[in-house]
Write a protein that holds these residues in place. Structure first.
Motif, PDB file in Angstrom:
ATOM      1  N   PHE A 543     -14.311  35.140  19.884  1.00  0.00           N
ATOM      2  CA  PHE A 543     -13.925  34.659  18.550  1.00  0.00           C
ATOM      3  C   PHE A 543     -15.131  34.096  17.812  1.00  0.00           C
ATOM      4  CE2 PHE A 543     -12.563  30.878  16.074  1.00  0.00           C
ATOM      5  CZ  PHE A 543     -11.911  31.539  15.049  1.00  0.00           C
ATOM      6  N   PHE A 562     -13.259  40.329  17.074  1.00  0.00           N
ATOM      7  CA  PHE A 562     -11.955  39.751  16.721  1.00  0.00           C
ATOM      8  C   PHE A 562     -10.822  40.572  17.333  1.00  0.00           C
ATOM      9  CE2 PHE A 562     -13.981  37.876  12.671  1.00  0.00           C
ATOM     10  CZ  PHE A 562     -14.261  36.689  13.333  1.00  0.00           C
ATOM     11  N   GLN A 574      -6.990  30.095  15.056  1.00  0.00           N
ATOM     12  CA  GLN A 574      -8.047  31.104  15.096  1.00  0.00           C
ATOM     13  C   GLN A 574      -7.647  32.334  14.282  1.00  0.00           C
ATOM     14  OE1 GLN A 574      -8.257  31.389  19.408  1.00  0.00           O
ATOM     15  NE2 GLN A 574     -10.240  30.361  19.418  1.00  0.00           N
ATOM     16  N   LYS A 575      -6.382  32.735  14.437  1.00  0.00           N
ATOM     17  CA  LYS A 575      -5.892  33.864  13.645  1.00  0.00           C
ATOM     18  C   LYS A 575      -5.981  33.541  12.159  1.00  0.00           C
ATOM     19  CE  LYS A 575      -2.577  35.492  17.124  1.00  0.00           C
ATOM     20  NZ  LYS A 575      -1.137  35.659  17.423  1.00  0.00           N
ATOM     21  N   ILE A 578      -9.556  33.974  10.930  1.00  0.00           N
ATOM     22  CA  ILE A 578      -9.900  35.387  10.765  1.00  0.00           C
ATOM     23  C   ILE A 578      -9.254  35.940   9.494  1.00  0.00           C
ATOM     24  CG2 ILE A 578      -9.602  37.697  11.753  1.00  0.00           C
ATOM     25  CD1 ILE A 578      -9.761  36.353  14.526  1.00  0.00           C
ATOM     26  N   SER A 582     -11.167  37.449   6.179  1.00  0.00           N
ATOM     27  CA  SER A 582     -10.809  38.765   5.641  1.00  0.00           C
ATOM     28  C   SER A 582     -10.320  38.628   4.201  1.00  0.00           C
ATOM     29  CB  SER A 582      -9.728  39.408   6.516  1.00  0.00           C
ATOM     30  OG  SER A 582      -9.406  40.689   6.056  1.00  0.00           O
ATOM     31  N   ILE A 611     -13.056  42.965   9.400  1.00  0.00           N
ATOM     32  CA  ILE A 611     -12.677  41.674  10.002  1.00  0.00           C
ATOM     33  C   ILE A 611     -11.243  41.725  10.492  1.00  0.00           C
ATOM     34  CG2 ILE A 611     -12.364  39.208   9.544  1.00  0.00           C
ATOM     35  CD1 ILE A 611     -15.292  40.124   9.639  1.00  0.00           C
ATOM     36  N   SER A 612     -10.350  42.275   9.681  1.00  0.00           N
ATOM     37  CA  SER A 612      -8.931  42.374  10.040  1.00  0.00           C
ATOM     38  C   SER A 612      -8.452  43.755   9.625  1.00  0.00           C
ATOM     39  CB  SER A 612      -8.123  41.277   9.325  1.00  0.00           C
ATOM     40  OG  SER A 612      -6.758  41.379   9.650  1.00  0.00           O
TER      41      SER A 612
END
Length: 993
Positions: A543, A562, A574-575, A578, A582, A611-612
């Motif tokens: 991460f 990720f 953490q999600k 991210i 994004s 990123i996502s």
């Protein structure tokens, strides 16, 4: 009677030892390698040489696996490397000058390698190859014939497969073809030694099957063929494999017996049997590890060792451990060794004192534990020796801590806890548990990181140099220093922990995470790389390395990390981080879209997706770029490129929907693109999905209504427009309540548009009364709604209120120069016979219709010209219209075209046009009458009257329709009284009917 099994085992051992010691005998025999060229090589020699060469190459594989097996002691590893090229029974290389083409780097290959000596090669393999059990495999493909060039040798071709990774670059290997040059020397009789002279990448250009430099192989003075020899060698290989298997089985039995002895702590007999097994096999890492372990057990299994350990445990107040070591020492003591039973008894007594309050505390009765500690310390015999029981102060502190957890408001308990921890440590400064517990308490209840750091300093000083806890103490210190913003001190402590325990991934992660927060991204990258190299499942390291990649603008690798972290299980925060990163790229992309900077917008959206990968908004953003591009291309008339852009947008919108199945706007935009592509049924489905996923999607109702209107389904379209008006009313009321003026203004404009569309649908349903009502509402809401004015004009036109229609069309034109506004205004002026203004408006329609959607605009302007007696201008316009596909089926046009041509004295062309009109419609009265005039002009009166009769029989001609033609084309006909009367009778007959 002889024991058959014992005899067989002894025989097998003899055979194998004889094989293993042949190379060792080199030092005691004279090698006659130079003479070998003159010696005869018999079939028996050839068979032995082939087997020995194969065994030597297999020995190389065994040696490489020994070096690359985890856990082999360094001393044993180095000893085996040395023995592989020095005089010993395990020698497989000719000497230490043997050259090997380096294959440790996976990139190495034929012509892409370096030459190294055998010692360097083996040591590099130890350092640079990621160790794994049995990861190196050789498959021998071919052994050449026996050759002579300075000495006898064979070439052995084999496939080499390294199944682990190259540590330097963390890359894997592919199978490579290798070749070993194996020198063979006769020892005595039929005994031979085979030693490697070099190992290289196999070169197909220098085929191993070549007979160059081959030495003849004789059988009874006759040379034997290679095929016959090959059959013998294959049979020998099978026999030798069976023999080796029997030896390995015997070795495995020895190991199994020794393992049983180890379990019973019979280390000396176990070592003897392990050594027997070792005599049978060479380069066995597992056996070497077992022998090393047994030797270590033998070394520590002494009275002195266990007594020293007991003394150390006692000094640390670890009385239970001390008792265990003293008891082991007692079992091993000799006559000169003192009995440790008195020490054991004293320690048992001390434990008896300590264990009672400890057990009470563990039973969950902290108040009683405190009382018991105080009782013991208050005993008469203990009053002067309170320092002998630091454990009691520790237990009392822990008991008070339990009470504090139940009664957090009793602050005096905190003082008692600290007081007891302090007493425990003052009486026993090396009290590890007390230092740890006091540090934890100071952090939890007082946030006193400085004092906690002091406790961990003490713990580091207390611990022995080899203590495995020291690195973890440094990490604790580092975390506390981080909390007081002593970042350099924290990094220093993390570094010390790493130097003591370089294979603990969490240490690298902790330092890397701190470097990341300090914006030292290069340092962070190195530490996070190390953490992940040591533990590829370290979710936090993945991460944070992803975050670090974002900072150094490598979004591709960030996304990969990720994704991997997500597979392992990210925490909610953490999600969220991210998603936030994004989304940040998405917002940047959106701002670029607004500026029409599509290149940077697309790049930003791509970063968001790296990123996502399932950022629905970013996919939607990319789709928007394609959709807008399609709109712009369509307006420029580049329909092919526009189609491609619309289709790309649909694909991306669908991807957004996969990531967010309720993405209403994505469905809406798909419908909009499909509508542009004239895929109206699909568009309606997409608009319906947009409404399903968001019942308040006003635009979806409007556009579904528009698409239904295209399909002439005006009743359903009207329902959708009413749905939009209902939602807009709700939205308006809410904005009115909030007194949000800008929003109210926008809603009012949208209401005007919805009323206009509703009125438009009603117009096409011929519901003119309700159409006027809703169109009036549209105009009341927005006087600048040009379309509402236009459609109200159409309603007035349909009701033949032409002055009102023209007034609305003119107002609409002052707002927008729409080609349809001009066109229908021209029609209205034409209808009231204002041909001058009709011409002006039709000209406006022609100029505004850049996409050429109004097919008959030239025709109608031509009619206006004709009515104004501008024959040439009329013919020019009719000529333009005649070029269109629409004209080909327009019977009225050809009739008017023929009339204009007749007036222009283009009689032949006129006749052709009239005939074309009649061909399209046999009852076209105007064409029939015009053609009759043509025949009258050329004096063919019979045809003239026949056509007049047909024209008048349609009962569609008016006096106005034929007045000009009569005055112009029937002059000659009327000169003849008979014809004049006949024409009058024909007209009279038509008028009477």
């Amino acid at each position: 009677m002889v024991n058959k099994q014992a005899y067989q085992e002894a025989y097998i051992k003899y055979i194998y030892m004889n094989m293993k010691t042949l190379s060792f005998l080199i030092i005691s025999v004279i090698i006659l390698s130079n003479a070998n060229a003159q010696d005869k090589i018999t079939v028996k020699d050839a068979r032995e040489i082939n087997l020995k060469a194969r065994e030597t190459v297999r020995g190389l594989a065994d040696l490489l696996n020994f070096i690359t097996t985890p856990g082999v002691p360094k001393s044993e590893l180095l000893a085996n490397i040395d023995s592989s090229y020095m005089t010993s029974r395990d020698k497989i290389f000719y000497d230490d000058k043997v050259i090997i083409e380096n294959d440790i780097d996976p990139a190495s290959d034929l012509g892409k390698t370096t030459d190294v000596t055998v010692g360097k090669y083996l040591n590099d393999l130890d350092i640079k190859y990621t160790k794994a059990n049995g990861s190196i495999k050789f498959n021998i493909n071919y052994v050449s014939g026996i050759k002579f060039k300075d000495f006898l040798f064979v070439r052995v071709k084999f496939d080499s497969k390294f199944d682990s990774k190259y540590k330097i670059k963390n890359t894997g290997y592919t199978t490579k073809q290798r070749e070993a040059v194996v020198r063979v020397d006769r020892l005595k009789g039929n005994n031979w030694t085979a030693l490697i002279m070099g190992v290289n990448f196999y070169n197909p250009a220098d085929t191993i099957e070549s007979s160059q430099n081959n030495v003849p192989v004789l059988m009874d003075t006759q040379t034997i063929s290679q095929d016959s020899l090959a059959i013998m060698l294959k049979r020998d290989s099978t026999v030798r494999a069976d023999s080796i298997k029997r030896v390995e089985t015997l070795s495995a039995n020895y190991i199994k017996t020794a393992d049983s002895l180890v379990k019973g702590n019979q280390f000396l007999p176990a070592l003897e049997i392990f050594e027997k097994a070792k005599d049978l096999v060479r380069f066995s890492p597992a056996l070497t590890i077992k022998i090393t372990s047994v030797k270590a057990e033998i070394a520590k299994n002494t009275y002195k060792n266990y007594k020293n350990k007991g003394d150390d445990a006692k000094s640390r107040h670890n009385y239970s451990e001390a008792i265990q070591y003293y008891r082991k020492a007692n079992k091993l003591r000799n006559g000169a060794d003192a009995s440790l039973q008195p020490d054991i008894d004293a320690l048992i007594k001390t434990l008896g004192v300590i264990d009672l309050p400890k057990n009470i505390l563990q039973a969950g009765i902290p108040e009683d534990a405190v009382k018991e500690c105080e009782r013991i310390l208050g005993l008469k015999e203990n009053k002067n020796s309170r320092g002998s029981f630091p454990e009691l102060f520790y237990i009392e502190a822990m008991a008070y801590k339990k009470i504090l957890e139940r009664k957090p408001d009793e602050s005096r308990l905190k003082d008692k806890i600290i007081e007891n921890f302090n007493l425990a440590i003052s009486y026993f400064p090396n009290y590890t548990d007390a230092h740890i517990a006091r540090a934890d308490f100071l952090i939890e209840f007082k946030s006193d990181y400085i004092s906690a750091i002091t406790d961990y300093d003490a713990l580091i000083n207390i611990a022995t140099d080899e203590s495995p806890e020291i690195p973890f103490y440094y990490v604790k210190k580092a975390k506390y220093k981080d909390m007081v913003r002593n970042f350099n001190g924290a990094i220093d402590d993390y570094s010390k922990a790493i130097s003591l325990a370089p294979k603990v991934d969490s240490f690298y992660f902790a330092r890397g995470e701190l470097f990341y927060r300090l914006n030292k991204f290069d340092n962070a990258q190195k530490d996070l790389d190390s953490a992940i190299f040591l533990n590829g499942k370290n979710t936090n390291a993945l991460f944070y390395r992803g975050l670090n990649y974002v900072k150094i603008k490598n979004t591709y690798k960030a996304g990969i990390d990720f994704i991997e972290a997500g597979k392992l299980g990210l925490q909610g925060p953490q999600k969220a981080i991210i998603d936030s990163i994004s989304h940040g790229y998405f917002v940047t992309g959106q701002s670029c879209v607004v500026k029409h900077d599509f290149i940077n917008a697309d790049s930003a959206f791509n970063n968001a997706l790296k990123i996502s990968s399932c950022n629905a908004s970013a996919l939607h953003g990319k789709a928007e770029i394609r959709f807008i591009t399609g709109e712009e291309l369509y307006k420029k008339g580049n329909s092919s490129a526009a189609t491609d852009s619309y289709r790309e947008s649909i694909k991306l919108y669908n991807m957004a929907i996969v990531c967010n199945p309720n993405f209403s706007d994505a469905y809406f935009k798909i419908g909009s693109a499909q509508k542009k592509l004239s895929e109206n049924d699909f568009a309606i489905t997409s608009f319906s999905e947009a409404i399903r996923t968001d019942f308040n999607n006003i635009n979806a109702y409007v556009e579904r209504g528009n698409t239904l209107s295209i399909q002439n389904k005006y009743a359903k379209a009207a329902d959708d427009y009413l749905g939009a008006l209902t939602l807009l009313k709700v939205k308006y009321d809410a904005a009115k309540k909030d007194n949000d003026a800008p929003v109210i203004k926008e809603i009012v404009n949208n209401q005007s548009k919805a009323h206009q569309l509703y009125g438009q649908a009603l117009y096409y349903l011929f519901n003119y009364g309700n159409a006027l009502i809703t169109l009036n509402q549209a105009i009341d809401l927005n006087e600048s709604n040009a379309d509402a004015l236009y459609y109200r004009g159409l309603v007035y036109y349909a009701q033949n209120e032409l002055s009102k229609a023209i007034k609305d069309f003119e107002k609409a034109l002052r707002i927008s120069g729409n080609c349809w506004y001009y066109y229908n205004n021209g029609r209205a002026y034409y209808k009231i016979k204002n041909y001058e203004n009709a011409m002006v408006n039709f000209t406006g329609a022609i100029q505004a219709d850049t996409l050429n959607i109004i097919k008959d605009k030239y025709f109608l302007r031509g009619l206006s010209h004709f009515k104004n007696k501008l024959i040439n201008e009329a013919l020019n316009d009719f000529g333009e219209y005649n070029k269109t596909e629409s004209s080909k089926t327009d019977t009225a046009f050809y009739a008017d075209y023929g009339t204009a041509q007749l007036f222009a004295n283009q009689d032949t062309l006129a006749a052709k046009s009239f005939k074309q009109a009649i061909a399209l419609s046999a009852n076209n009265a105007k064409a029939l009458y015009g053609l009759a005039c043509y025949y009258a002009k050329i004096g063919q009166f019979d045809k003239t009257f026949d056509l007049f009769a047909k024209a008048f029989a349609t009962h569609t001609l008016t006096k106005e329709d034929i007045k000009t033609e009569e005055d112009t084309f029937l002059v000659e006909l009327n000169k003849d009284k008979l014809n004049r009367n006949r024409y009058k009778e024909l007209k009279k007959s038509y008028q009477n009917n």
